[in-house]
Design a protein around this motif. Structure first.
Motif, PDB file in Angstrom:
ATOM      1  N   PRO A 448     -66.776  -4.675 -22.544  1.00  0.00           N
ATOM      2  CA  PRO A 448     -67.469  -4.418 -21.045  1.00  0.00           C
ATOM      3  C   PRO A 448     -66.553  -3.559 -20.007  1.00  0.00           C
ATOM      4  N   SER A 449     -65.238  -3.609 -20.506  1.00  0.00           N
ATOM      5  CA  SER A 449     -64.133  -2.562 -19.741  1.00  0.00           C
ATOM      6  C   SER A 449     -64.672  -1.274 -19.615  1.00  0.00           C
ATOM      7  N   LEU A 450     -65.552  -0.730 -20.564  1.00  0.00           N
ATOM      8  CA  LEU A 450     -65.948   0.593 -20.767  1.00  0.00           C
ATOM      9  C   LEU A 450     -67.145   0.949 -19.563  1.00  0.00           C
ATOM     10  N   SER A 451     -67.768  -0.140 -18.988  1.00  0.00           N
ATOM     11  CA  SER A 451     -68.476   0.103 -17.721  1.00  0.00           C
ATOM     12  C   SER A 451     -67.938  -0.261 -16.341  1.00  0.00           C
ATOM     13  N   ARG A 452     -66.635  -0.428 -16.218  1.00  0.00           N
ATOM     14  CA  ARG A 452     -66.218  -0.750 -15.026  1.00  0.00           C
ATOM     15  C   ARG A 452     -65.031   0.027 -14.748  1.00  0.00           C
ATOM     16  N   SER A 453     -64.474  -0.108 -13.274  1.00  0.00           N
ATOM     17  CA  SER A 453     -63.106   0.360 -13.193  1.00  0.00           C
ATOM     18  C   SER A 453     -62.279  -0.213 -13.993  1.00  0.00           C
ATOM     19  N   ARG A 454     -61.132   0.582 -14.529  1.00  0.00           N
ATOM     20  CA  ARG A 454     -60.138  -0.069 -15.320  1.00  0.00           C
ATOM     21  C   ARG A 454     -58.681   0.286 -14.957  1.00  0.00           C
ATOM     22  N   PRO A 455     -57.716  -0.689 -15.348  1.00  0.00           N
ATOM     23  CA  PRO A 455     -56.263  -0.003 -15.118  1.00  0.00           C
ATOM     24  C   PRO A 455     -56.269   1.062 -15.876  1.00  0.00           C
ATOM     25  N   SER A 456     -55.212   1.999 -15.436  1.00  0.00           N
ATOM     26  CA  SER A 456     -54.995   3.308 -16.071  1.00  0.00           C
ATOM     27  C   SER A 456     -53.308   3.508 -15.790  1.00  0.00           C
ATOM     28  N   VAL A 457     -52.688   4.027 -16.745  1.00  0.00           N
ATOM     29  CA  VAL A 457     -51.192   4.190 -16.999  1.00  0.00           C
ATOM     30  C   VAL A 457     -50.997   5.586 -17.274  1.00  0.00           C
ATOM     31  N   SER A 458     -49.962   6.382 -16.515  1.00  0.00           N
ATOM     32  CA  SER A 458     -49.576   7.838 -16.836  1.00  0.00           C
ATOM     33  C   SER A 458     -48.085   7.949 -16.720  1.00  0.00           C
ATOM     34  N   ARG A 459     -47.782   8.894 -17.025  1.00  0.00           N
ATOM     35  CA  ARG A 459     -46.209   9.099 -17.055  1.00  0.00           C
ATOM     36  C   ARG A 459     -45.745   8.337 -18.058  1.00  0.00           C
ATOM     37  N   VAL A 460     -46.483   8.230 -19.421  1.00  0.00           N
ATOM     38  CA  VAL A 460     -45.934   7.417 -20.623  1.00  0.00           C
ATOM     39  C   VAL A 460     -45.304   8.372 -21.384  1.00  0.00           C
ATOM     40  N   PRO A 461     -43.794   8.021 -21.781  1.00  0.00           N
ATOM     41  CA  PRO A 461     -43.133   8.885 -22.627  1.00  0.00           C
ATOM     42  C   PRO A 461     -43.636   8.705 -23.990  1.00  0.00           C
ATOM     43  N   GLU A 462     -43.527   9.971 -24.898  1.00  0.00           N
ATOM     44  CA  GLU A 462     -44.186  10.426 -26.066  1.00  0.00           C
ATOM     45  C   GLU A 462     -43.333   9.469 -27.240  1.00  0.00           C
ATOM     46  N   LYS A 463     -42.069   9.318 -26.830  1.00  0.00           N
ATOM     47  CA  LYS A 463     -41.414   8.348 -27.893  1.00  0.00           C
ATOM     48  C   LYS A 463     -40.630   7.483 -26.858  1.00  0.00           C
ATOM     49  N   ILE A 464     -40.669   6.035 -27.645  1.00  0.00           N
ATOM     50  CA  ILE A 464     -40.141   4.961 -26.779  1.00  0.00           C
ATOM     51  C   ILE A 464     -38.773   4.316 -27.913  1.00  0.00           C
ATOM     52  N   ALA A 465     -37.792   3.937 -27.477  1.00  0.00           N
ATOM     53  CA  ALA A 465     -36.664   3.556 -28.071  1.00  0.00           C
ATOM     54  C   ALA A 465     -36.685   1.969 -28.097  1.00  0.00           C
ATOM     55  N   PHE A 466     -36.275   1.452 -29.341  1.00  0.00           N
ATOM     56  CA  PHE A 466     -36.482  -0.090 -29.474  1.00  0.00           C
ATOM     57  C   PHE A 466     -35.405  -0.681 -28.192  1.00  0.00           C
ATOM     58  N   ASN A 467     -35.784  -1.728 -27.540  1.00  0.00           N
ATOM     59  CA  ASN A 467     -34.909  -2.403 -26.640  1.00  0.00           C
ATOM     60  C   ASN A 467     -34.528  -1.611 -25.374  1.00  0.00           C
ATOM     61  N   GLU A 468     -35.218  -0.421 -25.178  1.00  0.00           N
ATOM     62  CA  GLU A 468     -34.788   0.433 -24.032  1.00  0.00           C
ATOM     63  C   GLU A 468     -35.864   0.608 -22.924  1.00  0.00           C
ATOM     64  N   PRO A 469     -35.884  -0.096 -21.938  1.00  0.00           N
ATOM     65  CA  PRO A 469     -36.849  -0.208 -21.054  1.00  0.00           C
ATOM     66  C   PRO A 469     -37.124   1.163 -20.302  1.00  0.00           C
ATOM     67  N   PHE A 470     -38.625   1.224 -20.335  1.00  0.00           N
ATOM     68  CA  PHE A 470     -38.997   2.405 -19.620  1.00  0.00           C
ATOM     69  C   PHE A 470     -40.074   2.420 -18.537  1.00  0.00           C
ATOM     70  N   THR A 471     -40.265   3.053 -17.628  1.00  0.00           N
ATOM     71  CA  THR A 471     -41.109   2.954 -16.368  1.00  0.00           C
ATOM     72  C   THR A 471     -42.372   4.033 -16.562  1.00  0.00           C
ATOM     73  N   VAL A 472     -43.603   3.285 -16.300  1.00  0.00           N
ATOM     74  CA  VAL A 472     -44.933   4.392 -16.588  1.00  0.00           C
ATOM     75  C   VAL A 472     -45.461   4.144 -14.745  1.00  0.00           C
ATOM     76  N   ASP A 473     -46.189   4.932 -14.459  1.00  0.00           N
ATOM     77  CA  ASP A 473     -47.089   4.741 -13.478  1.00  0.00           C
ATOM     78  C   ASP A 473     -48.296   4.049 -13.671  1.00  0.00           C
ATOM     79  N   ILE A 474     -48.974   2.945 -12.651  1.00  0.00           N
ATOM     80  CA  ILE A 474     -50.202   2.378 -13.100  1.00  0.00           C
ATOM     81  C   ILE A 474     -50.996   2.524 -11.864  1.00  0.00           C
ATOM     82  N   ASP A 475     -52.261   2.478 -12.141  1.00  0.00           N
ATOM     83  CA  ASP A 475     -53.198   2.414 -11.030  1.00  0.00           C
ATOM     84  C   ASP A 475     -54.099   1.018 -11.466  1.00  0.00           C
TER      85      ASP A 475
END
Length: 570
Positions: A448-475
């Motif tokens: 159902p989510s394909l036919s409605r407004s959905r959360p979106s994230v951006s500024r996601v790093p291409e690589k993430i390290a184990f146990n090391e927090p990172f921050t993304v933008d979210i709408d």
């Protein structure tokens, strides 16, 4: 509530402990829909997502219409943006092979069958695939242009002949290759390869004998295996299961599947590792479908009308859970050859398969055409792992398809959240105008989510390290309840023969900023909780899921890699 220490105290966060958040029902809001879109040129009996826009499919060399270099193709790359496919060259026969992704993002296909060429025939040029190793390097072009499949059978091959084998990615980013058979078998595994091996090779390229595989013949083709969060491996075959310690090379015998239900080929049930949640990442395995028939019965005395099992069994892989044993549940109907697909909200989607009969082709007393199975199950069902026992199955919002997906089907979730379904060919070669044809139509089961407004994230790093927090933008759309937020890290798996090898979902701790514009996420603690390699991050808010974003988890090095992150606290 005080913020965890890994976050700056100057930030104001609404703390979200994702492992315990629940709402009354995880069933998605709205209706799911089946949409037919496109036609493959091969039967998609194996399928794996190799980039955000590309699915790689494999088949056999026996009449598919797709052509390459003047002969039939048996490998196809499917473009999700255009819903069209194009052929890739292969050297060895990929029929009933397996595969997975390595820690560096490379897809490796292993095993297959001997050449199908009659004596004296050289086109198409399919070489013996039983020791086959095929390499598909990460492909940067969204359309797959100039992407190739690499093979060199003379120098790059398995240690043993393996047809109907399984392969999973383990904690060091390499593949563990499990079981199989040596020669063509009409039904049971009468010439088994009762061993493990690895790619890249361990043990100086030698195989490891498995007493477990020896015990589980003749119904142990395509064993189902899962890497556990301590680095060990759970394997189920026939009606038995073990925990295998890769490092110590020991097998721990687990309780038998109840009621004599067999769950691997040619009596295919399906299995999945249920979502892992912080802080403890306690592993649970769900096994569904298969057959109650005895594997001592000759196949010619079995029937396409024998009922498939409706049994699901679930076990918690802790000392207490193992002592308690398998917990029995019942699906709405029996299923032979079902598929289980993990969804980003933590549910499991069970789809495809038949209500009666068996896997394989033309080997029971009364096949339907060539199919050993009958009565396709055309309506999927949800399984909610967090619901109370007896109320975990529901069909809220799910449609019914008109395309049977039986033996030799492939399916995978895509980054959009839609489920790609293709294939089905319970025949030796291409067959039309039969009860169960060779199937080339592609479907998507759209959420159902394909036919409605959905959360979106951006500024996601291409690589993430184990146990090391990172921050993304979210709408986040204004109408969604941000008190119900989950972040899933997923391997979408390699689909073949009612099994998604390496399929995995790890929920990650996350905190939403006070202005609800950024999300800080803690990855899994180490490479045993999530074997290093590619993954997709999905954010689900109020049961509406974002598009998945591809990341590389870990350092991206070629296997075997050293342990990364921090150990789990016992």
């Amino acid at each position: 509530m005080r913020s965890p220490s890994f976050l700056p105290s100057s930030f104001l966060f609404a703390t979200l402990y994702l492992s315990v958040l629940r709402v009354a029902s995880l069933a998605p809001k709205g209706e799911w829909t089946f949409v037919q879109n496109g036609t493959t040129g091969i039967t998609a009996l194996e399928a794996i997502l190799v980039s955000p826009t590309l699915i790689l499919m494999f088949d056999r060399v026996l009449g598919d219409p797709l052509q390459i270099d003047g002969h039939q193709a048996w490998v196809e790359l499917w473009n999700l943006e255009t819903n069209t496919g194009f052929p890739l060259n292969a050297i060895t026969d990929t029929f009933c092979a397996s595969g997975a992704l390595l820690s560096n993002g490379t897809m490796v296909s292993v095993g297959g069958q001997a050449s199908e060429l009659p004596p004296g025939v050289t086109v198409p040029p399919d070489a013996d695939g039983r020791m086959g190793i095929r390499i598909f390097e990460p492909c940067a072009d969204p359309a797959g242009l100039n992407c190739t499949l690499f093979e060199d059978p003379a120098t790059l091959h398995l240690a043993a002949n393996r047809w109907y084998t399984s392969a999973i990615r383990i904690f060091d980013g390499s593949l563990m290759i499990i079981g199989g058979t040596h020669e063509e078998t009409p039904f049971y595994n009468t010439d088994p390869e009762n061993s493990f091996e690895f790619f890249p090779p361990k043990d100086n390229g030698q195989t490891r004998f498995s007493p477990f595989l020896a015990r589980t013949v003749p119904t142990n083709l395509f064993p189902r295996g899962f890497a556990l969060p301590d680095g060990k491996v759970f394997i189920v075959a026939n009606n038995q299961s073990i925990i295998y310690d890769v490092e110590a090379q020991t097998e721990t015998i687990l309780p038998t599947i109840p009621n004599g239900v067999h769950v691997t080929n040619p009596m295919d049930g399906t299995a999945t590792l249920l979502p892992l949640s912080p802080p403890d990442f306690i592993p649970e395995v769900l096994v569904c479908g298969g057959s109650n028939s005895s594997d001592a019965t000759p196949s010619e005395e079995l029937s396409s009308q024998d009922p498939a099992s409706d049994q699901c069994t679930r076990i918690t892989l802790t000392p207490e859970g193992i002592k308690k044993g398998w917990i029995i549940e019942r699906m709405p109907e029996g299923r032979m050859m079902p598929e289980m697909i993990l969804l980003p909200n933590g549910q499991v989607l069970i789809t495809n398969g038949a209500g009666t009969g068996y896997a394989a082709i033309s080997s029971v007393s009364d096949p339907i055409g060539n199919s050993n199975a009958d009565h396709p199950v055309l309506t999927p069902v949800f399984y909610d792992p967090e619901a109370s026992l007896g109320s975990r199955f529901n069909r809220e919002g799910l449609p019914t398809t008109n395309i049977p997906r039986l033996y030799h089907s492939g399916t995978t979730m895509t980054p959009s959240g839609a489920i790609f379904l293709a294939g089905s060919n319970p025949n030796s070669g291409v067959v039309e105008n039969a009860t169960f044809n060779t199937e080339f139509r592609v479907q998507f089961l759209n959420p159902p989510s394909l036919s409605r407004s959905r959360p979106s994230v951006s500024r996601v790093p291409e690589k993430i390290a184990f146990n090391e927090p990172f921050t993304v933008d979210i709408d986040i759309p204004n109408d969604l309840n941000t008190g119900d937020l989950k972040v899933a890290l997923m391997d979408l798996g390699f689909s073949t023969h009612a099994f998604h090898s390496s399929s995995r979902l790890v929920f990650m701790e996350a905190q939403l900023s006070g202005n609800q514009k950024s999300l800080t996420i803690r990855p899994p603690p180490n490479n045993r909780v999530y074997p290093p390699g590619p993954a997709y991050i999905f954010v689900t808010v109020d049961d509406v899921t974002s598009t998945g974003t591809r990341v590389m988890v870990g350092n991206g090095a070629s296997p075997p890699v050293q342990d990364q992150g921090v150990p789990l606290v016992s």
